[in-house]
Write a protein that holds these residues in place. Structure first.
Motif, mmCIF file in Angstrom:
data_model
loop_
_atom_site.group_PDB
_atom_site.id
_atom_site.type_symbol
_atom_site.label_atom_id
_atom_site.label_comp_id
_atom_site.label_asym_id
_atom_site.label_seq_id
_atom_site.Cartn_x
_atom_site.Cartn_y
_atom_site.Cartn_z
ATOM 1 N N GLN A 55 12.031 -19.778 24.264
ATOM 2 C CA GLN A 55 13.439 -19.625 23.906
ATOM 3 C C GLN A 55 13.677 -20.155 22.486
ATOM 4 N N PRO A 56 14.638 -19.565 21.757
ATOM 5 C CA PRO A 56 14.893 -19.996 20.374
ATOM 6 C C PRO A 56 15.228 -21.472 20.228
ATOM 7 N N ASN A 57 15.783 -22.089 21.281
ATOM 8 C CA ASN A 57 16.131 -23.517 21.208
ATOM 9 C C ASN A 57 15.089 -24.415 21.864
ATOM 10 N N TYR A 100 7.640 -27.708 16.720
ATOM 11 C CA TYR A 100 6.211 -27.940 16.503
ATOM 12 C C TYR A 100 5.527 -26.719 15.879
ATOM 13 N N LEU A 101 5.982 -25.528 16.239
ATOM 14 C CA LEU A 101 5.427 -24.316 15.633
ATOM 15 C C LEU A 101 5.727 -24.279 14.145
ATOM 16 N N ASN A 102 6.967 -24.551 13.787
ATOM 17 C CA ASN A 102 7.334 -24.551 12.365
ATOM 18 C C ASN A 102 6.551 -25.608 11.587
ATOM 19 N N THR A 103 6.326 -26.767 12.214
ATOM 20 C CA THR A 103 5.530 -27.815 11.572
ATOM 21 C C THR A 103 4.097 -27.345 11.369
ATOM 22 N N LEU A 104 3.537 -26.687 12.377
ATOM 23 C CA LEU A 104 2.162 -26.190 12.273
ATOM 24 C C LEU A 104 2.035 -25.149 11.162
ATOM 25 N N LEU A 105 2.964 -24.216 11.099
ATOM 26 C CA LEU A 105 2.886 -23.148 10.101
ATOM 27 C C LEU A 105 3.044 -23.689 8.684
ATOM 28 N N SER A 106 3.980 -24.610 8.495
ATOM 29 C CA SER A 106 4.153 -25.196 7.157
ATOM 30 C C SER A 106 2.954 -26.058 6.788
ATOM 31 N N SER A 107 2.375 -26.738 7.764
ATOM 32 C CA SER A 107 1.173 -27.550 7.507
ATOM 33 C C SER A 107 0.000 -26.676 7.102
ATOM 34 N N SER A 167 4.717 -38.627 24.519
ATOM 35 C CA SER A 167 6.138 -38.693 24.162
ATOM 36 C C SER A 167 6.766 -37.316 23.971
ATOM 37 N N ALA A 168 5.958 -36.284 23.871
ATOM 38 C CA ALA A 168 6.469 -34.929 23.625
ATOM 39 C C ALA A 168 6.644 -34.181 24.943
ATOM 40 N N PRO A 169 7.621 -33.296 25.019
ATOM 41 C CA PRO A 169 7.789 -32.463 26.227
ATOM 42 C C PRO A 169 6.554 -31.608 26.462
ATOM 43 N N ALA A 170 6.269 -31.324 27.720
ATOM 44 C CA ALA A 170 5.068 -30.562 28.068
ATOM 45 C C ALA A 170 5.056 -29.186 27.418
ATOM 46 N N GLU A 171 6.234 -28.577 27.279
ATOM 47 C CA GLU A 171 6.284 -27.219 26.722
ATOM 48 C C GLU A 171 6.171 -27.198 25.199
ATOM 49 N N ALA A 172 6.029 -28.375 24.573
ATOM 50 C CA ALA A 172 5.997 -28.431 23.107
ATOM 51 C C ALA A 172 4.585 -28.361 22.535
ATOM 52 N N PRO A 230 7.330 -12.266 17.172
ATOM 53 C CA PRO A 230 8.485 -13.165 17.263
ATOM 54 C C PRO A 230 8.594 -13.832 18.633
ATOM 55 N N TYR A 231 8.806 -15.154 18.637
ATOM 56 C CA TYR A 231 9.055 -15.940 19.857
ATOM 57 C C TYR A 231 7.909 -15.916 20.866
ATOM 58 N N THR A 232 6.687 -15.689 20.410
ATOM 59 C CA THR A 232 5.561 -15.698 21.343
ATOM 60 C C THR A 232 4.847 -17.047 21.300
ATOM 61 N N TYR A 233 4.373 -17.490 22.474
ATOM 62 C CA TYR A 233 3.667 -18.765 22.562
ATOM 63 C C TYR A 233 2.325 -18.737 21.829
ATOM 64 N N GLY A 234 1.759 -17.562 21.684
ATOM 65 C CA GLY A 234 0.488 -17.440 20.993
ATOM 66 C C GLY A 234 0.487 -16.231 20.087
#
Length: 288
Positions: free
Chosen positions: A51-53, A59-66, A86-91, A124-128
């Motif tokens: 989901q967009p929220n 974490y995806l945006n952090t990975l891509l910018s990294s 400390s992070a949610p399981a879905e993150a 867009p919006y895919t987990y992988g």
């Protein structure tokens, strides 16, 4: 009502101008890089979507910018984010990028910036997602795939046959034999035949050699006596061509880049729409 429209015109026009300038730069950038390392080869998107929220977005945006930032320093890197308690399981997200071994880091960073822009449009919006450009590779997944051997076929392309040319086949086999012994990136030539092969950086030497051996076998079995052939497995690839082959077949080479064309069409359409908004706004200003 006309007064309300007129009050918002300056902001609307400024926004449209900025949008049109931004997307025009993207189009021009894509055209200039097309002759370098950013030619689309293949992509693959997971079925699962977030989901967009979702926390996954951060974490995806952090990975891509990294990945883009790291590419200016290194041709390969891998990442594991959001997998601590400390992070949610879905993150949780795992990813890596790799640039072709003969690229400078500045070209690697340029290629990765293009890959990040394209992967957001293609998946867009895919987990992988996986995106292979001519000069760089980008992959991320919700589950940990790093270092796990995988020789599944992702993409192949075979050129026209040269079955009657015994000298070419002898030279080709010499190139393939040399590439098969690579443990990272290797360029090989024999007479008028050229080629190169590369493994993803998270493979061990033994797994890399095994992957390339499989790629060479598939090149021969899938493409036979083709004058040019590409085989991309999940963690390695091998390519060869007769000297001058792509110079004489650029038009047919471009026909396989359907998703790359789709990305360009999307960007061009948005740019055209933004420019149309500007023109409408100016026309309304002239009338009033």
């Amino acid at each position: 009502m006309p007064r309300s429209l007129q009050q918002h015109k300056p902001q609307f026009t400024t926004l449209a101008l900025r949008l049109s300038s931004f997307f025009l730069l993207l189009v021009l950038s894509n055209q200039s890089h097309h002759v370098k390392a950013n030619i689309f080869i293949y992509s693959d998107c997971s079925e699962g979507k977030y989901q967009p929220n979702s926390p996954y977005v951060t974490y995806l945006n952090t990975l891509l910018s990294s990945a883009v930032n790291s590419a200016s320093q290194s041709l390969y890197n891998s990442f594991a984010l959001g997998n601590d308690s400390s992070a949610p399981a879905e993150a949780s997200i795992y990813g890596l990028y790799q640039c072709r071994g003969d690229l400078e880091t500045r070209d690697c960073a340029t290629c990765m910036a293009s890959a990040v822009n394209q992967i957001n449009l293609v998946c867009p919006y895919t987990y992988g997602a996986i995106l292979q450009l001519d000069g760089c590779f980008l992959r991320y997944e919700h589950i940990d795939f790093l270092g796990n051997p995988d020789t599944s076929l992702r993409y192949k392309k075979c050129g026209k046959s040269a079955s009657s040319d015994a000298e070419f086949l002898r030279r080709r086999d010499a190139v393939l034999a040399n590439m098969q012994g690579s443990i990272s990136f290797r360029v090989s030539t024999s007479g008028l035949v050229e080629g190169y092969a590369q493994c993803i950086g998270d493979l061990s030497e033994a797994d890399c050699s095994s992957c390339l051996a499989d790629a060479v076998v598939q090149l021969k079995s899938l493409c036979g006596s083709s004058e040019a052939a590409d085989v991309f497995l999940a963690q390695c690839y091998a390519r060869y061509w007769a000297s001058g082959y792509y110079d004489s077949s650029d038009s047919s080479h471009g026909n396989d880049d359907e998703v790359g064309k789709t990305v360009a069409i999307i960007v061009g359409s948005v740019a055209g729409f933004a420019i149309l908004i500007v023109l409408i706004s100016f026309c309304r200003t002239a009338v009033h």
